[in-house]
Design an enzyme around this catalytic site. Structure first.
Site, PDB file in Angstrom:
ATOM      1  N   ARG A 145      11.972  -5.812   4.712  1.00 42.42           N
ATOM      2  CA  ARG A 145      11.779  -4.380   4.431  1.00 42.42           C
ATOM      3  C   ARG A 145      12.793  -3.510   5.179  1.00 42.42           C
ATOM      4  O   ARG A 145      13.127  -3.760   6.326  1.00 42.42           O
ATOM      5  CB  ARG A 145      10.367  -3.961   4.864  1.00 42.42           C
ATOM      6  CG  ARG A 145      10.170  -2.444   4.770  1.00 42.42           C
ATOM      7  CD  ARG A 145       8.736  -2.026   4.830  1.00 42.42           C
ATOM      8  NE  ARG A 145       8.047  -2.477   6.024  1.00 42.42           N
ATOM      9  CZ  ARG A 145       6.742  -2.325   6.205  1.00 42.42           C
ATOM     10  NH1 ARG A 145       6.010  -1.761   5.282  1.00 42.42           N
ATOM     11  NH2 ARG A 145       6.181  -2.757   7.311  1.00 42.42           N
TER      12      ARG A 145
ATOM     13  N   ARG B 136       0.551  -9.028  13.690  1.00 38.35           N
ATOM     14  CA  ARG B 136      -0.111  -7.999  12.872  1.00 38.35           C
ATOM     15  C   ARG B 136      -0.995  -8.648  11.812  1.00 38.35           C
ATOM     16  O   ARG B 136      -2.081  -8.142  11.505  1.00 38.35           O
ATOM     17  CB  ARG B 136       0.943  -7.098  12.197  1.00 38.35           C
ATOM     18  CG  ARG B 136       1.552  -6.099  13.175  1.00 38.35           C
ATOM     19  CD  ARG B 136       2.833  -5.490  12.620  1.00 38.35           C
ATOM     20  NE  ARG B 136       2.645  -4.748  11.395  1.00 38.35           N
ATOM     21  CZ  ARG B 136       3.609  -4.530  10.504  1.00 38.35           C
ATOM     22  NH1 ARG B 136       4.818  -5.008  10.701  1.00 38.35           N
ATOM     23  NH2 ARG B 136       3.350  -3.843   9.418  1.00 38.35           N
TER      24      ARG B 136
ATOM     25  N   ARG C   7      -9.156   0.729   9.503  1.00 37.61           N
ATOM     26  CA  ARG C   7      -8.652  -0.605   9.842  1.00 37.61           C
ATOM     27  C   ARG C   7      -9.663  -1.429  10.616  1.00 37.61           C
ATOM     28  O   ARG C   7      -9.364  -2.548  11.000  1.00 37.61           O
ATOM     29  CB  ARG C   7      -7.410  -0.456  10.704  1.00 37.61           C
ATOM     30  CG  ARG C   7      -6.125  -0.604   9.923  1.00 37.61           C
ATOM     31  CD  ARG C   7      -5.016  -0.406  10.907  1.00 37.61           C
ATOM     32  NE  ARG C   7      -3.863  -1.176  10.620  1.00 37.61           N
ATOM     33  CZ  ARG C   7      -2.843  -0.732   9.905  1.00 37.61           C
ATOM     34  NH1 ARG C   7      -2.867   0.436   9.337  1.00 37.61           N
ATOM     35  NH2 ARG C   7      -1.791  -1.487   9.752  1.00 37.61           N
TER      36      ARG C   7
ATOM     37  N   ARG D  29      11.998  -1.463  10.722  1.00 37.78           N
ATOM     38  CA  ARG D  29      10.967  -1.058  11.674  1.00 37.78           C
ATOM     39  C   ARG D  29      10.884  -2.067  12.810  1.00 37.78           C
ATOM     40  O   ARG D  29      10.982  -3.264  12.582  1.00 37.78           O
ATOM     41  CB  ARG D  29       9.604  -0.991  10.965  1.00 37.78           C
ATOM     42  CG  ARG D  29       9.346   0.327  10.282  1.00 37.78           C
ATOM     43  CD  ARG D  29       8.131   0.324   9.387  1.00 37.78           C
ATOM     44  NE  ARG D  29       6.931  -0.277   9.942  1.00 37.78           N
ATOM     45  CZ  ARG D  29       5.744  -0.275   9.323  1.00 37.78           C
ATOM     46  NH1 ARG D  29       5.615   0.314   8.150  1.00 37.78           N
ATOM     47  NH2 ARG D  29       4.703  -0.857   9.872  1.00 37.78           N
TER      48      ARG D  29
ATOM     49  N   LYS E 202       0.832  -1.213   0.000  1.00 41.74           N
ATOM     50  CA  LYS E 202       0.000   0.000   0.000  1.00 41.74           C
ATOM     51  C   LYS E 202       0.863   1.259   0.000  1.00 41.74           C
ATOM     52  O   LYS E 202       0.651   2.175  -0.781  1.00 41.74           O
ATOM     53  CB  LYS E 202      -0.926   0.020   1.233  1.00 41.74           C
ATOM     54  CG  LYS E 202      -1.776  -1.224   1.408  1.00 41.74           C
ATOM     55  CD  LYS E 202      -2.642  -1.161   2.647  1.00 41.74           C
ATOM     56  CE  LYS E 202      -1.906  -1.110   3.967  1.00 41.74           C
ATOM     57  NZ  LYS E 202      -1.146  -2.345   4.299  1.00 41.74           N
TER      58      LYS E 202
HETATM   59  P1  AP5 Z   1       4.949  -1.590   1.795  1.00 45.26           P
HETATM   60  O1  AP5 Z   1       4.552  -0.774   0.623  1.00 45.26           O
HETATM   61  O2  AP5 Z   1       5.753  -0.926   2.866  1.00 45.26           O
HETATM   62  O3  AP5 Z   1       3.659  -2.336   2.396  1.00 45.26           O
HETATM   63  P2  AP5 Z   1       2.421  -1.763   3.213  1.00 45.26           P
HETATM   64  O4  AP5 Z   1       1.194  -2.427   2.666  1.00 45.26           O
HETATM   65  O5  AP5 Z   1       2.430  -0.267   3.234  1.00 45.26           O
HETATM   66  O6  AP5 Z   1       2.770  -2.406   4.607  1.00 45.26           O
HETATM   67  P3  AP5 Z   1       2.822  -1.819   6.093  1.00 45.26           P
HETATM   68  O7  AP5 Z   1       3.504  -2.871   6.928  1.00 45.26           O
HETATM   69  O8  AP5 Z   1       3.423  -0.443   6.138  1.00 45.26           O
HETATM   70  O9  AP5 Z   1       1.341  -1.797   6.444  1.00 45.26           O
HETATM   71  P4  AP5 Z   1       0.733  -1.810   7.800  1.00 45.26           P
HETATM   72  O10 AP5 Z   1      -0.640  -1.513   7.396  1.00 45.26           O
HETATM   73  O11 AP5 Z   1       0.887  -2.970   8.674  1.00 45.26           O
HETATM   74  O12 AP5 Z   1       1.619  -0.753   8.617  1.00 45.26           O
HETATM   75  P5  AP5 Z   1       1.304   0.719   9.105  1.00 45.26           P
HETATM   76  O13 AP5 Z   1       2.543   1.489   9.046  1.00 45.26           O
HETATM   77  O14 AP5 Z   1       0.068   1.244   8.419  1.00 45.26           O
HETATM   78  O15 AP5 Z   1       5.755  -2.876   1.251  1.00 45.26           O
HETATM   79  C1  AP5 Z   1       6.275  -3.850   2.141  1.00 45.26           C
HETATM   80  C2  AP5 Z   1       7.622  -4.381   1.610  1.00 45.26           C
HETATM   81  O16 AP5 Z   1       7.397  -5.074   0.380  1.00 45.26           O
HETATM   82  C3  AP5 Z   1       8.655  -3.295   1.288  1.00 45.26           C
HETATM   83  O17 AP5 Z   1       9.912  -3.772   1.608  1.00 45.26           O
HETATM   84  C4  AP5 Z   1       8.535  -3.091  -0.239  1.00 45.26           C
HETATM   85  O18 AP5 Z   1       9.766  -2.677  -0.823  1.00 45.26           O
HETATM   86  C5  AP5 Z   1       8.149  -4.510  -0.695  1.00 45.26           C
HETATM   87  N1  AP5 Z   1       7.279  -4.526  -1.862  1.00 45.26           N
HETATM   88  C6  AP5 Z   1       6.239  -3.668  -2.136  1.00 45.26           C
HETATM   89  N2  AP5 Z   1       5.652  -4.027  -3.311  1.00 45.26           N
HETATM   90  C7  AP5 Z   1       6.325  -5.132  -3.736  1.00 45.26           C
HETATM   91  C8  AP5 Z   1       6.184  -5.981  -4.890  1.00 45.26           C
HETATM   92  N3  AP5 Z   1       5.240  -5.764  -5.810  1.00 45.26           N
HETATM   93  N4  AP5 Z   1       7.035  -7.019  -5.022  1.00 45.26           N
HETATM   94  C9  AP5 Z   1       8.004  -7.268  -4.091  1.00 45.26           C
HETATM   95  N5  AP5 Z   1       8.182  -6.494  -2.996  1.00 45.26           N
HETATM   96  C10 AP5 Z   1       7.349  -5.445  -2.825  1.00 45.26           C
HETATM   97  O19 AP5 Z   1       0.864   0.441  10.608  1.00 45.26           O
HETATM   98  C11 AP5 Z   1       1.806   0.083  11.614  1.00 45.26           C
HETATM   99  C12 AP5 Z   1       1.131   0.071  12.980  1.00 45.26           C
HETATM  100  O20 AP5 Z   1       0.575   1.373  13.286  1.00 45.26           O
HETATM  101  C13 AP5 Z   1      -0.058  -0.889  13.119  1.00 45.26           C
HETATM  102  O21 AP5 Z   1       0.363  -2.191  13.461  1.00 45.26           O
HETATM  103  C14 AP5 Z   1      -0.849  -0.221  14.256  1.00 45.26           C
HETATM  104  O22 AP5 Z   1      -0.261  -0.457  15.514  1.00 45.26           O
HETATM  105  C15 AP5 Z   1      -0.686   1.255  13.951  1.00 45.26           C
HETATM  106  N6  AP5 Z   1      -1.740   1.799  13.064  1.00 45.26           N
HETATM  107  C16 AP5 Z   1      -1.570   2.339  11.824  1.00 45.26           C
HETATM  108  N7  AP5 Z   1      -2.750   2.742  11.305  1.00 45.26           N
HETATM  109  C17 AP5 Z   1      -3.688   2.459  12.242  1.00 45.26           C
HETATM  110  C18 AP5 Z   1      -5.100   2.626  12.289  1.00 45.26           C
HETATM  111  N8  AP5 Z   1      -5.797   3.153  11.259  1.00 45.26           N
HETATM  112  N9  AP5 Z   1      -5.753   2.217  13.400  1.00 45.26           N
HETATM  113  C19 AP5 Z   1      -5.084   1.689  14.456  1.00 45.26           C
HETATM  114  N10 AP5 Z   1      -3.747   1.492  14.464  1.00 45.26           N
HETATM  115  C20 AP5 Z   1      -3.047   1.877  13.377  1.00 45.26           C
END
Ligand code: AP5
Length: 217
Positions: A127, A171, A88, A160, A13
């Protein structure tokens, strides 16, 4: 253009939202990035969020909704947005629906990234993120030119805290229980479009462009 990018941790994403937001000249609203910035500055919100974040739990809705309301009241959000990591759970989805409606708008589409669990595990544990500009790399799939150094800004790359294997598994479990039900919610509203989130990053970006353009026609 008002879009939600929905999918499990590691689905890509953030990778896609960052580039498409730039291309479409709308902000990427990434709650995870906002929380990491708040934690880095040790603000009261950041301190409150950290205990949940570190365990891979969702941060309480009231904290997240305060952040989202403030962000959507900024002037650039008037042009539209890509929500990345929000909503979420059902309560957050309903709150977003009310907020968008109160601003006199509607959502254009919810783009779901379909990626298998083994692939998610590989992506998250490999990552690396730039401490300075937030650019995302992968040790195998998208490595930087110089190990440990960001191609874009020269910043230091780090892993991270919540990308360690045990937290990643938790997660994914939290996603399955709390976030995956949003697929039916948005399908019922006729907003859900699915893209295959595996394959080359550019190919996936093109697939997102075409589903979004098709929705807007
Ligand atoms: P990446 O693009 O970073 O993936 P992502 O979907 O953004 O994954 P996240 O882990 O950031 O999502 P998340 O939703 O768990 O974390 P968030 O920060 O929102 O890609 C991942 C990897 O794959 C990278 O290395 C990239 O290079 C690689 N890649 C990408 N595309 C590829 C492809 N096509 N082929 C191969 N490799 C590829 O949330 C973190 C924490 O914050 C949560 O656990 C929670 O505690 C809190 N939080 C955040 N938002 C909320 C909310 N709305 N409500 C409550 N808690 C929240």
């Amino acid at each position: 253009m008002r879009l939600v990018f929905l999918g499990p941790p590691g689905a890509g994403k953030g990778t896609q939202a960052r580039d498409l937001a730039r291309e479409w000249n709308i902000p990427q609203v990434a709650t995870g990035d906002m929380l990491r910035a708040a934690m880095a500055s040790a603000s009261p919100l950041g301190r409150e969020a950290k205990q949940y974040y570190d365990r891979g739990e969702l941060v309480p809705d009231d904290v997240i909704l305060r952040m989202i309301k403030a962000r959507l009241s900024e002037s650039d959000a008037g042009r539209g947005f890509i929500m990345d990591g929000f909503p979420r759970n059902l309560a957050q989805a309903e709150a977003l629906g009310r907020l968008v409606k109160d601003l006199g708008h509607t959502l254009d589409a919810v783009v779901y990234f379909d990626v298998s669990e083994p692939e998610l595990l590989r992506r998250l544990t490999g990552r690396r993120v730039c401490r300075q500009c937030g650019a995302t790399y992968h040790l195998v799939f998208a490595p930087p030119t110089r190990p440990g150094v960001c191609d874009r800004c020269g910043g230091e790359l780090y892993q991270r805290d919540d990308d360690r294997e045990e937290t990643v598994k938790h997660r994914l479990d939290v996603y399955a229980r709390q976030t995956a039900p949003l697929l039916d919610h948005y399908r019922g509203q006729g907003l859900l479009v699915t893209v295959k989130g595996e394959g080359a990053i550019d190919t996936i970006r093109e697939a997102i462009r075409s589903v979004v353009e098709a929705r807007r026609r």
